[in-house]
Design a protein around this motif. Structure first.
Motif: not given
Ligand SMILES: Nc1nc2c(ncn2[C@@H]2O[C@H](COP(=O)(O)OP(=O)(O)OP(=O)(O)O)[C@@H](O)[C@H]2O)c(=O)[nH]1
Ligand SMILES: [Mg+2]
Length: 368
Positions: A13-14, A16-20, A71, A73, A78, A80
């Motif tokens: 789902k996320n 593009k936004k990336g994950f924490q 951070e 990749d 992305r 975090s």
């Protein structure tokens, strides 16, 4: 935790936004935790503990829990990543204090969320620091789990997804490693330690998920090899450890489970670990905490009951006293009556005596 259905699906789902993601590393001193973190992050984010001064080597600086963020990749996604390193425990230090600090850290993050959830106005700068997975480093002894490992894993697993790993796994031959893994899993099952075992549901999950998860489950505990150094294998530079008799490559699945674990944590199971943390572990903590405070609210009720019992006791005592008083009064009355009767008897006898004396006197006068 096998009853928890794999929640999957949301992981893409996320993208593009990336994950924490927050990962904690726990284990005995020198099991390779710091080296693992640096290997995972691809840079020396943590420095190893060095003690140059032998005179200070005995001074234990206690456990310091310090999260650091990097951070990453991961195949174009992305991430975090927050790493929480917990300096290792040993055989001679006060391990209880250390255990409490680790569990305390996990619970404090839950407390923070709980407090934030109950605020009327949300704090826009609030940071969710809940730990999504905890790698528990087992020493490569080749024997079985130590008591300390069993105890700590037991205490940690209700609060966090515990994933057991064997540190410095290149110390064991492939056969030793297979046997060691088997014994560890037998112990975990025997002591009912609810580790994160890549839960799946054969009936509800798709075939790929079932296959992927059962393969990961079969690899538990993951055999970890870490290294800060690069070696050259077949002309390519790769992370590894060079020994006089050969080399081990960190990413080679023949040598270690590092690659498997990395992809589970940072890609395939990242979302699942986060969801279990929120929906199950945090939810349980929340229920426990709120029901505890409910008990505290109930406290006056309990003290009311205590008062009630105390009052009842006083009432019973008063009644008893009253009864005893009545009994005493009865006895007094009886005694007084008896005295009265005796006095009457005495008076009667005096009277009789007097008349006897009188008769005697008149007889004597007549005789004279
Ligand atoms: N053979 C082998 N040695 C390793 C491995 N990983 C780390 N080491 C070595 O083991 C020693 C301890 O590694 P660290 O990464 O500092 O271990 P740690 O668990 O962080 O230790 P403390 O923080 O001091 O408790 C160092 O000399 C590392 O080079 C590994 O996978 N295999
Ligand atoms: Mg360390």
């Amino acid at each position: 935790m096998s009853h928890i259905r794999r929640l999957g699906g949301g992981r893409r789902k996320n993208v593009k936004k990336g994950f924490q993601f927050t990962l904690m590393v726990v284990g005995a001193s020198g099991t390779g935790r710091t080296t693992f973190v640096n290997t995972l992050c691809g840079s020396k984010v943590l420095s190893s503990k060095t003690c140059d001064n032998p005179e200070e080597a005995h001074i234990e600086d206690g456990i310091k829990i310090r999260p650091i963020s990097v951070e990453l990749d991961e195949d174009g996604v992305r991430i975090s990543l927050t790493i929480v390193d917990t300096p290792g425990f040993g055989d001679n230090i006060d391990n209880e204090k250390c255990f409490q600090e680790i569990v305390g850290y996990l619970e404090t993050q839950y407390d923070d969320i709980l407090a934030e959830e109950s605020r009327i106005k949300r704090n826009p700068r609030f940071r969710d620091n809940r730990v999504h997975a905890l790698l528990y480093f087992i020493q490569p002894t080749g024997h079985a789990l130590r008591e300390i490992d069993i105890e700590l894993m037991r205490r940690l697993s209700p609060r966090v997804n515990v994933i057991p790993v064997i540190g410095r796994a290149d110390s064991l031959t492939p056969q030793e490693l297979t046997d060691f893994k088997k014994r560890i899993m037998e112990d975990i099952e025997h002591y009912n330690i609810p580790i994160y075992n890549f839960p799946f549901d054969i009936e509800e999950d798709d075939e790929d998920t079932v296959e992927e998860n059962s393969e990961l489950r079969d690899s538990l505990p993951f055999a970890i090899i870490g290294s800060d150094d690069f070696i050259t294998m077949n002309g390519a530079r790769t992370k590894g450890r060079q020994y006089p008799w050969g080399a081990v490559e960190v990413d080679n699945p023949e040598h270690s489970d590092f690659a498997k674990l990395r992809s589970a944590l940072l890609s395939s199971h990242l979302q699942d670990l986060k969801e279990i943390t929120h929906d199950f572990l945090y939810e349980n903590y929340r229920t426990e905490k709120l029901s505890k405070s409910d008990d505290q609210i109930d406290q006056p009720d309990t003290s009311f009951k205590v008062d009630e019992i105390a009052n009842q006791n006083v009432r019973l005592k008063e009644e008893q006293l009253k009864k005893e008083e009545e009994k005493l009064r009865d006895i007094e009355f009886k005694v007084q009556r008896e005295i009265q009767e005796k006095r009457q008897e005495l008076l009667a006898k005096e009277e009789a005596l007097r008349s006897l004396e009188a008769r005697l006197a008149s007889t004597q006068v007549a005789d004279a």
